[in-house]
Design an enzyme around this catalytic site. Structure first.
Site, short mmCIF file in Angstrom:
data_model
loop_
_atom_site.label_atom_id
_atom_site.label_comp_id
_atom_site.label_asym_id
_atom_site.label_seq_id
_atom_site.Cartn_x
_atom_site.Cartn_y
_atom_site.Cartn_z
N SER A 124 5.56 2.58 -9.97
CA SER A 124 4.11 2.43 -9.93
C SER A 124 3.55 2.13 -11.32
O SER A 124 4.13 2.51 -12.32
CB SER A 124 3.46 3.72 -9.41
OG SER A 124 2.07 3.58 -9.46
N LYS A 174 6.31 6.66 -2.83
CA LYS A 174 5.52 5.57 -3.43
C LYS A 174 4.45 5.08 -2.44
O LYS A 174 3.33 4.76 -2.82
CB LYS A 174 6.45 4.42 -3.85
CG LYS A 174 5.73 3.13 -4.30
CD LYS A 174 4.95 3.36 -5.56
CE LYS A 174 4.37 2.16 -6.26
NZ LYS A 174 3.89 1.04 -5.55
N HIS A 218 1.74 7.56 -2.37
CA HIS A 218 0.99 7.37 -3.63
C HIS A 218 -0.04 6.25 -3.45
O HIS A 218 -1.21 6.39 -3.81
CB HIS A 218 1.97 7.03 -4.77
CG HIS A 218 1.30 6.44 -5.98
ND1 HIS A 218 0.87 5.13 -6.03
CD2 HIS A 218 0.92 6.99 -7.15
CE1 HIS A 218 0.28 4.91 -7.19
NE2 HIS A 218 0.30 6.02 -7.89
N ASN A 219 0.41 5.14 -2.89
CA ASN A 219 -0.50 4.00 -2.72
C ASN A 219 -1.62 4.32 -1.73
O ASN A 219 -2.76 3.89 -1.91
CB ASN A 219 0.26 2.76 -2.28
CG ASN A 219 1.05 2.15 -3.42
OD1 ASN A 219 1.39 2.82 -4.38
ND2 ASN A 219 1.37 0.88 -3.32
N GLU A 228 -4.05 6.32 -3.52
CA GLU A 228 -4.76 5.39 -4.43
C GLU A 228 -5.88 4.66 -3.66
O GLU A 228 -7.00 4.54 -4.16
CB GLU A 228 -3.72 4.39 -4.97
CG GLU A 228 -4.26 3.26 -5.81
CD GLU A 228 -3.14 2.24 -6.12
OE1 GLU A 228 -2.02 2.65 -6.50
OE2 GLU A 228 -3.39 1.03 -5.96
#
Ligand code: NAP
Length: 473
Positions: free
Chosen positions: A132, A186, A189-190, A193
């Site tokens: 990231s 990940k 995480h996105n 976000e």
């Protein structure tokens, strides 16, 4: 002659920057790309940056592999999807037992799980690695989330830790579990976000359409907020974006940018994963929905012509302190949801995901990096509780901040200003903390039309009711 510590295939933006980062950290890296001209471009870049003595360029794939020290670690940074599978097939005859492929693109976690199992049978390690931080992160230190066989992680660990971002000297890089664990984390995480960005956009909506603040004034507020509990990369860049001026016209840039947001898929993947695991992630789902609605500009313009412009605040007062606290509360709920999704995936897929470590490696290098994650990591390090809404430090914050979130969502509803994500966070919070919900009625309805049964609170076992067989409708 095998001289390179590691190899990398795919010299587009991400691969080039990652390779330069590896070289800068003192490792010799063999590089390859399907189109040879990109290799020459990369060597030019490495030369400009004084790193060419650490680069072993090679256009022939077999020769490239032969130049990497055994056991080999070969990074693939090509377009996600089929190109990754094609590349794996090309590499298979060239690799030997104990070697590993480190796939660092934005891959779907189930693809990484499949590739891990496929290569395991062939004696080749497959590490699915979430990287990231975009181009800048790849060059100067990304957050790195690793999934795959532990043995091959240990071979690659010194290099991956060296190139990762650091928070208080600690590498933002960790081994998270087997198979698709790294890419799953990940993906979440996105998703988080997406939620952070959407909630910031909703607050900006109140500033612009409710308080009629100029972009520069709003930027000033975000700059102030960046000194407090919201301190983060995204709040910081929001100030810069709001301050930017379009050079030709002198107009604030944000006022000229078309309000249609794109998405590449990871937000949708995380919403789908949450749904498949049976764990609500309403903030992420709201953020994905908001981007989809944003892309239907023509429909929105037509609908506004039918329903009229939003009413606006009228005389209603909005306190900027409440706005700040609302954003904080929404963010806590969104992260709580994301972490519960990861906890459930960990259980489902047998990953044993280390939640405190995940919060730690997100503290630097990635888009959601923030001060808040340090507090979250400490909270998870203390205990097993997987919903942040029940962790004492966060309970304290939520006890006051939820009132601000409530005020802001209420005022936005009356002003006809949309808050898909913040209102979804509030609804989740209110549902989560309500001991007596309303699905007793839902269960009654389900038994009525489908004989699904229900539990009565005063006795054991599933029950059915004898419902009337004729209805008026
Ligand atoms: P990209 O545009 O996604 O892919 C271009 C690279 O893939 C080129 O090197 C290209 O080679 C190669 N490629 C495509 N198809 C191939 C095939 N069939 N066989 C061999 N090579 C093939 O590159 P990128 O933007 O640098 O992204 C790389 C990965 O990182 C992607 O998975 C992307 O989603 C991810 N990414 C992550 C971030 C982040 O913030 N973490 C940001 C951007 C991208 P040629 O030169 O020969 O065409």
């Amino acid at each position: 002659m095998s001289s390179a510590d590691i190899g990398l295939i795919g010299l587009a933006v991400m691969g080039s920057n990652l390779a330069l980062n590896i070289a800068e950290n003192g490792y010799t890296i063999a590089v390859h790309n399907r189109t040879a001209s990109r290799i020459d471009d990369f060597v030019g870049m490495a030369t400009e940056q004084g790193l060419n003595d650490k680069v072993v360029p090679e256009a022939d794939l077999a020769t490239f592999i032969s130049k990497i020290k055994r056991p080999r670690s070969v990074i693939i940074m090509v377009k996600a999807g089929k190109p990754v599978d094609d590349m794996i097939e090309q590499l298979l005859p060239l690799l030997e037992e104990g070697d590993a492929i480190l796939e660092c693109g934005n891959s779907l976690y189930s693809d990484s799980q499949r590739r891990f199992e496929y290569l395991k049978e062939k004696g080749i390690g497959f590490l699915g690695i979430g990287v990231s931080g975009g181009e800048e992160g790849a060059r100067h230190g990304p957050s790195i989330m690793v999934g795959g066989p532990e043995e091959q992680w240990k071979n690659a660990q010194p290099i991956l830790e060296a190139i990762s971002a650091k928070f208080d000297g600690e590498p933002c890089c960790a081994y998270l579990g087997e198979g698709g664990a790294g890419h799953f984390v990940k993906t979440i995480h996105n998703g988080i976000e997406y939620g952070d960005m959407q909630m910031i956009a909703e607050v900006y909506g109140i500033m612009r359409d409710g308080l009629h603040m100029a972009p520069g004034e709003a930027a000033e507020v975000f700059r102030e907020w960046n000194k407090g509990p919201l301190n983060s990369y995204l709040i910081e860049i929001t100030g810069h974006v709001l301050d930017a001026v379009e050079p030709k016209t002198g107009t604030p840039l944000v006022e000229l940018i078309l309000d249609k947001a794109g998405q590449k898929g990871t937000g949708i993947w995380s919403a789908i994963a949450a749904q498949q695991l049976g764990v609500p992630a309403t903030a992420i789902e709201g953020a994905v929905a908001a981007r989809s609605i944003s892309s239907r500009k023509d429909e929105r313009v037509a609908a506004e012509a039918v329903y009229g412009k939003p009413a606006g605040l009228g005389g209603a007062h909005v306190d900027l302190g409440d706005l700040e606290q609302a954003l904080l509360a929404g963010k806590i709920v969104s992260y709580a949801q994301g972490f519960v999704v990861m906890a459930k995936a960990s259980e489902e897929f047998g990953w044993n995901l280390p939640l405190a470590t995940i919060a730690k490696i997100w503290r630097a290098g990635c888009i959601i990096r923030s001060r808040f994650l340090d507090q979250m990591s400490a909270a998870y390090a203390q205990g097993e509780n997987t919903n942040l809404l029940m962790v004492p430090d966060f309970v304290e914050i939520m006890k006051t901040a939820n009132g601000s979130l409530r005020k802001i969502v209420a005022v936005a509803a009356t002003a006809e200003l949309p808050m898909i994500c913040l209102s979804a966070s509030l609804a989740y919070f209110d549902s989560y903390r309500q001991a007596l919900g309303t699905t007793n009625l839902t269960q009654g309805q389900r038994d009525f039309f489908g004989a699904h049964g229900f539990i009565l609170t005063d006795r054991e076992g599933e029950q059915h009711h004898d419902w009337p067989s004729t209805l008026e409708h």
